[in-house]
Design a protein around this motif. Structure first.
Motif, PDB file in Angstrom:
ATOM      1  N   GLU A  35      11.835 101.291  58.485  1.00 51.26           N
ATOM      2  CA  GLU A  35      11.632 100.298  58.165  1.00 51.26           C
ATOM      3  C   GLU A  35      10.501  99.345  58.970  1.00 51.26           C
ATOM      4  OE1 GLU A  35      15.568 101.300  56.729  1.00 51.26           O
ATOM      5  OE2 GLU A  35      14.631 101.524  58.702  1.00 51.26           O
ATOM      6  N   PHE A  36       9.601  98.372  58.352  1.00 49.33           N
ATOM      7  CA  PHE A  36       8.985  97.537  59.198  1.00 49.33           C
ATOM      8  C   PHE A  36       9.793  96.587  59.993  1.00 49.33           C
ATOM      9  CE2 PHE A  36       5.917  98.845  55.507  1.00 49.33           C
ATOM     10  CZ  PHE A  36       5.033  99.094  56.239  1.00 49.33           C
ATOM     11  N   GLU A  37       9.365  96.339  61.147  1.00 47.09           N
ATOM     12  CA  GLU A  37      10.295  95.588  61.938  1.00 47.09           C
ATOM     13  C   GLU A  37       9.436  94.160  62.550  1.00 47.09           C
ATOM     14  OE1 GLU A  37      13.641  95.836  65.486  1.00 47.09           O
ATOM     15  OE2 GLU A  37      12.096  97.316  65.071  1.00 47.09           O
ATOM     16  N   LEU A  38       9.864  92.891  62.153  1.00 46.70           N
ATOM     17  CA  LEU A  38       9.234  91.763  62.889  1.00 46.70           C
ATOM     18  C   LEU A  38      10.491  91.318  63.843  1.00 46.70           C
ATOM     19  CD1 LEU A  38       7.323  89.548  62.626  1.00 46.70           C
ATOM     20  CD2 LEU A  38       8.469  88.170  60.997  1.00 46.70           C
ATOM     21  N   LYS A 133       3.310  79.464  62.974  1.00 39.27           N
ATOM     22  CA  LYS A 133       3.297  79.603  61.458  1.00 39.27           C
ATOM     23  C   LYS A 133       4.547  80.606  61.283  1.00 39.27           C
ATOM     24  CE  LYS A 133      -1.420  78.310  60.506  1.00 39.27           C
ATOM     25  NZ  LYS A 133      -2.592  78.853  59.927  1.00 39.27           N
ATOM     26  N   ILE A 134       4.555  81.603  62.045  1.00 35.21           N
ATOM     27  CA  ILE A 134       5.646  82.728  61.487  1.00 35.21           C
ATOM     28  C   ILE A 134       7.037  82.189  62.020  1.00 35.21           C
ATOM     29  CG2 ILE A 134       6.144  84.827  61.819  1.00 35.21           C
ATOM     30  CD1 ILE A 134       3.188  85.703  61.858  1.00 35.21           C
ATOM     31  N   GLN A 155       4.979  84.871  52.675  1.00 36.95           N
ATOM     32  CA  GLN A 155       4.170  83.998  53.153  1.00 36.95           C
ATOM     33  C   GLN A 155       3.958  84.619  54.814  1.00 36.95           C
ATOM     34  OE1 GLN A 155       6.804  80.604  52.496  1.00 36.95           O
ATOM     35  NE2 GLN A 155       5.067  79.624  51.863  1.00 36.95           N
ATOM     36  N   ILE A 156       5.051  85.155  55.345  1.00 36.62           N
ATOM     37  CA  ILE A 156       4.860  85.650  56.612  1.00 36.62           C
ATOM     38  C   ILE A 156       3.714  86.696  56.600  1.00 36.62           C
ATOM     39  CG2 ILE A 156       6.104  87.083  58.593  1.00 36.62           C
ATOM     40  CD1 ILE A 156       8.701  85.459  57.974  1.00 36.62           C
ATOM     41  N   GLN A 162      -4.072  87.710  57.722  1.00 37.37           N
ATOM     42  CA  GLN A 162      -5.288  86.612  57.898  1.00 37.37           C
ATOM     43  C   GLN A 162      -5.510  86.373  59.291  1.00 37.37           C
ATOM     44  OE1 GLN A 162      -4.348  83.270  54.957  1.00 37.37           O
ATOM     45  NE2 GLN A 162      -5.488  84.335  53.528  1.00 37.37           N
ATOM     46  N   SER A 163      -4.476  86.910  60.240  1.00 42.14           N
ATOM     47  CA  SER A 163      -4.672  86.478  61.429  1.00 42.14           C
ATOM     48  C   SER A 163      -5.501  87.124  62.427  1.00 42.14           C
ATOM     49  CB  SER A 163      -3.237  86.481  62.135  1.00 42.14           C
ATOM     50  OG  SER A 163      -3.251  86.203  63.625  1.00 42.14           O
TER      51      SER A 163
END
Length: 286
Positions: A35-38, A133-134, A155-156, A162-163
């Protein structure tokens, strides 16, 4: 000492996982997952290893780690004391590349997000306005239901795509090497070095981890990473030294020993040959 494949459970009514962990300390071994993880670290401090990068993590850090990138987090020693009242608070999101369908991220409109996701195998630290923002989106995501969850996650990802407030952690070469699934020996070596780089590491010990002779180990490591083991070890130590220099809490001599160098003069020489600057120059830039 093997790399742990973490099994991440997702509720049947959800396509991805979002949670808040409140713990006495972080219990994350050397591991990977598809998985991707934030991760938003609301409260916690310690050492982070992502691939071949050794770094610190602190209150307020925001990280994004791509699939199957080996990583580990360990709190400062004060978190593990019996009477400690410290707490680790982390907001975590896990999702797979096919969470929204196998071809979702192949859509033309997803091209910028797809580019970011591909690069995220290196691990990413997010700062500046993008981070704030995130974090706001994460707070919305935690209480969102139904399709609002997917819209908020997108949205995240759009903010990330774009960051310009992104710091990539592991090296490109590490990613290229470890995307090959047959490198368990390298995983074991990286784990050993990440846990012991602050001490003297003999070549014989590293060769034993890989179950190879010294000569075979040197050939194996060079063929896989395009660098010698001693060069790799010094790079990891120098990466950690740079973080300590920026913090400014220790002298250059103290940092040399803290990072596993047996003399400040050798540390100074290695640091300059690796970074092009002396430790004092970097210390003065903080």
């Amino acid at each position: 000492m093997s790399l742990l494949l973490e099994e991440i459970s997702i509720k049947n009514e959800h396509s991805f996982r979002s949670k808040i962990d409140v713990l006495p300390h972080i219990e994350v071994p050397w591991h990977h997952h598809p998985e991707f993880e934030l991760i938003y670290i609301e409260k916690s401090r310690g050492t982070l290893v992502v691939g071949d990068c050794i770094d610190n993590f602190n209150d307020g850090d925001l990280l994004f780690i791509g699939p199957d990138t080996p990583h580990i987090m360990k709190n400062e020693d004060s978190y593990y004391q019996k009477k400690s009242d410290l707490r680790a608070i982390a907001w975590v999101v896990h999702f797979k590349e096919d969470s929204f369908g196998k071809e979702f991220f192949l859509l033309p409109e997803m091209s910028r997000i797809r580019k970011f996701l591909t690069k995220s195998f290196q691990g990413v630290r997010i700062s500046g306005s993008s981070k704030y923002k995130i974090i706001q989106h994460l707070k919305t995501l935690h209480s969102a239901e139904y399709s609002q969850r997917i819209l908020t996650l997108l949205q995240i990802l759009q903010v990330l795509a774009q960051s310009e407030d992104l710091e990539y952690l592991a090296s490109d070469n590490f990613v290229e090497t470890f995307q090959q699934r047959s490198n368990q020996k390298l995983y074991q070596i990286y784990e050993y070095v990440s846990k012991n780089f602050q001490k003297k590491i003999e070549l014989e010990e590293a060769a034993k981890i890989a179950n190879l002779s010294k000569t075979a180990f040197c050939r194996f490591f060079k063929s896989k990473t395009k660098k010698t083991f001693s060069a790799f070890l010094n790079e990891m130590r120098i990466n950690y030294a740079k973080k300590l220099l920026v913090e400014g809490r220790l002298t250059v001599a103290q940092i040399a020993y803290e990072c596993g160098f047996n003399s400040p003069s050798y540390f100074n020489k290695t640091f300059k040959s690796t970074t092009g600057k002396s430790p004092l120059q970097l210390k003065g830039e903080k």
